[in-house]
Design a protein around this motif. Structure first.
Motif, mmCIF file in Angstrom:
data_model
loop_
_atom_site.group_PDB
_atom_site.id
_atom_site.type_symbol
_atom_site.label_atom_id
_atom_site.label_comp_id
_atom_site.label_asym_id
_atom_site.label_seq_id
_atom_site.Cartn_x
_atom_site.Cartn_y
_atom_site.Cartn_z
ATOM 1 N N SER A 1 13.185 -7.910 3.625
ATOM 2 C CA SER A 1 13.154 -9.198 4.389
ATOM 3 C C SER A 1 11.786 -9.792 3.812
ATOM 4 O O SER A 1 11.422 -10.930 4.121
ATOM 5 N N GLY A 2 11.057 -9.103 3.183
ATOM 6 C CA GLY A 2 9.866 -9.451 2.539
ATOM 7 C C GLY A 2 8.569 -9.378 3.540
ATOM 8 O O GLY A 2 7.535 -9.807 3.136
ATOM 9 N N GLY A 3 8.786 -8.765 4.498
ATOM 10 C CA GLY A 3 7.727 -8.177 5.290
ATOM 11 C C GLY A 3 6.697 -7.348 4.614
ATOM 12 O O GLY A 3 5.395 -7.466 4.864
ATOM 13 N N MET A 4 7.375 -6.636 3.894
ATOM 14 C CA MET A 4 6.140 -5.616 2.881
ATOM 15 C C MET A 4 5.204 -6.450 2.006
ATOM 16 O O MET A 4 4.236 -6.281 2.023
ATOM 17 N N THR A 5 5.871 -7.566 1.659
ATOM 18 C CA THR A 5 5.186 -8.495 0.701
ATOM 19 C C THR A 5 4.134 -8.949 1.607
ATOM 20 O O THR A 5 2.931 -9.293 1.141
ATOM 21 N N ASN A 6 4.343 -9.674 2.544
ATOM 22 C CA ASN A 6 3.530 -10.375 3.436
ATOM 23 C C ASN A 6 2.353 -9.384 3.798
ATOM 24 O O ASN A 6 1.320 -9.782 3.977
ATOM 25 N N LEU A 7 2.582 -8.122 4.059
ATOM 26 C CA LEU A 7 1.593 -7.268 4.487
ATOM 27 C C LEU A 7 0.828 -6.864 3.428
ATOM 28 O O LEU A 7 -0.532 -6.844 3.373
ATOM 29 N N LEU A 8 1.360 -6.729 2.281
ATOM 30 C CA LEU A 8 0.603 -6.508 1.008
ATOM 31 C C LEU A 8 -0.277 -7.738 0.602
ATOM 32 O O LEU A 8 -1.366 -7.390 -0.035
ATOM 33 N N LEU A 9 -0.128 -8.881 1.074
ATOM 34 C CA LEU A 9 -0.848 -10.012 0.858
ATOM 35 C C LEU A 9 -2.327 -9.943 1.775
ATOM 36 O O LEU A 9 -3.497 -10.330 1.173
ATOM 37 N N TRP A 10 -2.002 -9.250 2.670
ATOM 38 C CA TRP A 10 -3.358 -8.844 3.709
ATOM 39 C C TRP A 10 -3.976 -7.629 3.179
ATOM 40 O O TRP A 10 -5.257 -7.538 3.280
ATOM 41 N N ARG A 11 -3.144 -6.598 2.780
ATOM 42 C CA ARG A 11 -3.733 -5.298 2.366
ATOM 43 C C ARG A 11 -3.294 -5.109 1.112
ATOM 44 O O ARG A 11 -2.343 -4.300 0.910
ATOM 45 N N PRO A 12 -3.714 -5.515 -0.016
ATOM 46 C CA PRO A 12 -3.141 -5.231 -1.385
ATOM 47 C C PRO A 12 -3.399 -3.802 -1.956
ATOM 48 O O PRO A 12 -4.112 -3.516 -3.096
ATOM 49 N N GLN A 13 -3.155 -2.958 -1.079
ATOM 50 C CA GLN A 13 -3.258 -1.365 -1.447
ATOM 51 C C GLN A 13 -2.082 -0.631 -1.113
ATOM 52 O O GLN A 13 -1.787 -0.381 0.060
ATOM 53 N N ARG A 14 -1.112 -0.699 -2.209
ATOM 54 C CA ARG A 14 0.298 -0.335 -1.959
ATOM 55 C C ARG A 14 0.269 1.032 -1.306
ATOM 56 O O ARG A 14 1.155 1.356 -0.399
ATOM 57 N N VAL A 15 -0.435 1.916 -2.024
ATOM 58 C CA VAL A 15 -0.351 3.384 -1.530
ATOM 59 C C VAL A 15 -0.665 3.526 -0.120
ATOM 60 O O VAL A 15 -0.247 4.274 0.706
ATOM 61 N N THR A 16 -1.739 2.896 0.171
ATOM 62 C CA THR A 16 -2.168 3.001 1.639
ATOM 63 C C THR A 16 -1.168 2.492 2.649
ATOM 64 O O THR A 16 -1.226 2.965 3.440
ATOM 65 N N VAL A 17 -1.017 1.286 2.250
ATOM 66 C CA VAL A 17 0.224 0.512 2.975
ATOM 67 C C VAL A 17 1.530 1.283 3.103
ATOM 68 O O VAL A 17 1.923 1.630 4.392
ATOM 69 N N LEU A 18 1.992 1.985 2.302
ATOM 70 C CA LEU A 18 3.377 2.809 2.197
ATOM 71 C C LEU A 18 2.994 4.130 2.908
ATOM 72 O O LEU A 18 3.584 4.568 3.926
ATOM 73 N N GLY A 19 1.711 4.543 2.603
ATOM 74 C CA GLY A 19 1.360 5.940 3.247
ATOM 75 C C GLY A 19 1.219 5.966 4.871
ATOM 76 O O GLY A 19 1.515 6.671 5.737
#
Lengths: 322, 331
Positions: free
Chosen positions: A131-149
């Protein structure tokens, strides 16, 4: 912590999670209702007849043991007759006996919880990637491993908490059913220890299923990728490969099947028969049986987790996101 | 590499090729350059598939560049993005929000995830005109309301730099005007805005600077007025009674003339009074003498060669392959 709380809110508000939770409750409800419908409180007559049957059984066993001891020099051989004393619940028919049936019921519960965990975890990340929700979140927290973890940690914690609560309620419900319309049975310390161990291992399996679902959906960027992985594995490997192994007469095919390890994990140990092991030797000297233990299962689970979840994190770090 | 001190966004030589499992490759960015200075409202234009969104995604760390250098707010991107993210608000294409959450809840969760004070939520909802609809579920929002919510989410952090990809998408005319006013307010408040849009008239009204991209390369950049003046051919629309005779006079004088049904278009005109004088001396009285100034749309279509043909539908890749165009407005 803020990110984890936000993720938990998103998870809890997902309609799919609510739907799956309702289905889970419905499945448990149907199981409990079926048990209630198939059980009744033993009448005095049934109880007396069962006690009489127990006395007969004890007398029969005692007679057999005495006969055995007269013929055998080894007393341990004859002790086999008395390893399990006859119990009154063995002779109560149409009565739910908690101590005898709860283990199978727990396995049933764990199977449902594992399926629930797999689907919820897969959709939690799969839907966000689609849906692009992950993209939206990464714009706020551009730390991929942290977000996915955080996402993985949140769904694992939620699934574990729900499974633990469900286990307590489920076992408690069946205990209540046994008290009201059945028989609790022989509930000694060993029984409770074994039951707690089964539930603990089951919760481990539930977490494993959630992590695999999450990892597969992340790798495939879609919830359907996780479902496809399971369907493909079941058809191609558990069915197809098993047939091929049979045709080429490969020894010990069960040790290549994940279901064998799931069984070993839950039971602690499972034995399989290798029908090609003793074809060239004298039967009594050849061991055609082999065991798969929970330790083997743990190792297999760890390898799968490293491959699928580790692979998901490794690819997600560098992937282009739509 | 030393970036200019005032450059809020600096992109140099950005390259990105998307590859498929089957061995296919599509060049999205081919050495693209862009500079956005502090305080600008910078328009980012390009035809569909020209690389606008890829540029913004790469800048924001969502897509990995094959080559090139980028910086945001003076820090190298994407390496320093975690450090600068709290100062950058962005929406890329149409962001998806969770339909079961209310607009307010959506922003509260983002504020929590980003460590933004909860009081900001109601402030930005009012700012984008969603205050009275904040309690409704997002799935009940129109496309325009979702777009407003997206802008609200970008404003939540009180950013120094706002990156908006098609912010007017789905907005009604009143909404587009409100968005325009909002961007002016933000610019007046000192926020640098980079906005990509297909609504060229809006860009011309809102932006003070513009960068145009085609096939992954920059084809023009600079102040909007300077970009437009680069395409000013000194053309005038001339209405007069006898068009054929007037055309003959002007052509004889060495001016390129195009005859239309009811007027002439005369190019290379240095002094419009000269046309009146020449035609008046011959008894032809000019009823209209209007300078034809290029607008952003005509410049854009000319630069990208994306204007539709008379009968053949234009394909998305039928755009100009950038050459060494010198507009005299390169930074």
């Amino acid at each position: 912590m803020n990110l984890a709380l936000a993720e938990f809110s998103r998870l809890a508000a997902r309609r799919f999670v609510l739907l799956m939770t309702m289905l889970l409750v419905a499945a448990f409800g149907v199981t409990a209702a079926t048990t209630v419908a198939g059980s009744h409180e033993p009448t005095t007559a049934e109880w007396e007849r069962a006690e009489q049957e127990v006395r007969f059984a004890e007398a029969r066993i005692e007679q057999l043991r005495q006969d055995c001891e007269r013929r055998q020099v080894s007393p341990t051989f004859c002790d086999a007759y008395v390893e399990r004393e006859p119990r009154i619940e063995d002779y109560l028919f149409g009565v739910f006996v908690f101590s005898q049936e709860i283990t199978d019921l727990v396995y049933f519960m764990i199977a449902f919880l594992a399926l629930f965990a797999f689907l919820v975890a897969a959709s939690f990340v799969g839907a966000e990637l689609t849906s692009g929700g992950m993209t939206n979140l990464l714009l706020w927290r551009p730390q991929r491993v942290t977000v996915l973890g955080t996402k993985l940690g949140t769904v694992l914690a939620a699934v574990l908490a729900l499974s633990a609560v469900a286990s307590v309620l489920y076992i408690g419900a069946f205990y209540a059913i046994a008290e009201v319309t059945g028989v609790p049975g022989d509930l000694d310390g060993e029984f409770w220890r074994d039951l707690v161990l089964s539930v603990t291992r089951g919760l481990g399996l539930v977490l494993f299923a959630a992590a695999i679902g999450f990892g597969a959906a992340t790798l495939g960027r879609h919830t359907a990728a996780a479902l496809g992985l399971i369907a493909t594995y079941a058809i191609v490997w558990e069915v197809g490969a098993r047939i091929v192994f049979e045709v080429v007469e490969l020894g010990r095919p069960d040790q290549y099947m994940l279901t064998s390890y799931i069984g070993a994990w839950m039971a602690g140990e499972v034995s399989f028969y290798d029908r090609f092991a003793c074809t060239d030797s004298f039967g009594s000297l050849c061991q055609s049986q082999y065991e798969v233990t929970w330790v083997h299962a743990g190792a297999v689970f760890a390898i799968l987790l490293a491959a699928i979840v580790g692979g998901a994190f490794a690819t997600f770090r560098h992937r282009d996101l739509a | 590499m030393v970036w200019p001190m005032t450059a809020v966004i600096q992109i140099e030589g950005l390259r990105k090729t998307f590859r498929t499992f089957r061995g296919g490759a599509r060049v999205a960015l081919n050495g693209f350059d862009m500079t956005v200075e502090a305080g600008q409202v910078h328009g980012f234009l390009g035809p569909n598939g020209s690389g606008k969104t890829t540029t913004l995604r790469t800048l924001l760390g969502l897509v990995r560049a094959d080559d090139g250098h980028m910086s945001i707010l003076g820090q190298r991107a994407p390496e320093a993005l975690p450090a600068v993210a709290p100062r950058v608000g962005a929406i890329v294409e149409s962001p998806q929000f969770f339909g079961n959450f209310t607009g307010r809840r959506t922003l509260q969760l983002l504020a929590r995830a980003g460590g933004v004070p909860a009081e900001r939520v109601d402030a930005v909802l009012a700012q984008v005109g969603l205050r009275d609809r904040a309690g409704e579920r997002v799935k009940a929002y129109s496309l325009g309301m979702k777009q407003r919510l997206a802008v609200a989410s970008a404003l939540l952090k009180q950013p120094e730099l706002l990156i908006l990809d098609e912010p007017a998408n789905g907005l009604d005319p009143a909404g587009i005007r409100e968005m325009r006013d909002l961007m002016r307010e933000l610019s007046a408040a000192g926020i640098t805005v980079l906005v990509s849009s297909h609504i060229l008239a809006e860009i011309q009204l809102i932006c003070d600077h513009v960068t145009i991209i085609s096939r992954g390369q920059r084809v023009a950049t600079g102040p909007v007025a300077a970009v437009l003046s680069g395409f000013d051919k000194g053309e005038y629309r001339v209405r007069v009674g006898d068009l054929d005779r007037a055309a003959g006079v002007l052509t004889t004088a060495g001016l390129p003339v195009t005859r239309n049904d009811d007027h002439l278009v005369v190019a290379d005109v240095a002094d419009s009074a000269w046309i009146s004088e020449q035609l008046g001396q011959r008894g032809m009285w000019v009823t209209e003498l209007t300078p034809i100034t290029p607008d952003l749309e005509s410049v854009f279509l000319q630069l990208t060669a994306a204007a539709p043909g008379p009968s053949v539908p234009r394909q998305v890749d039928d755009v100009v392959q950038p050459g060494p165009i010198d507009l005299g407005v390169q930074p």
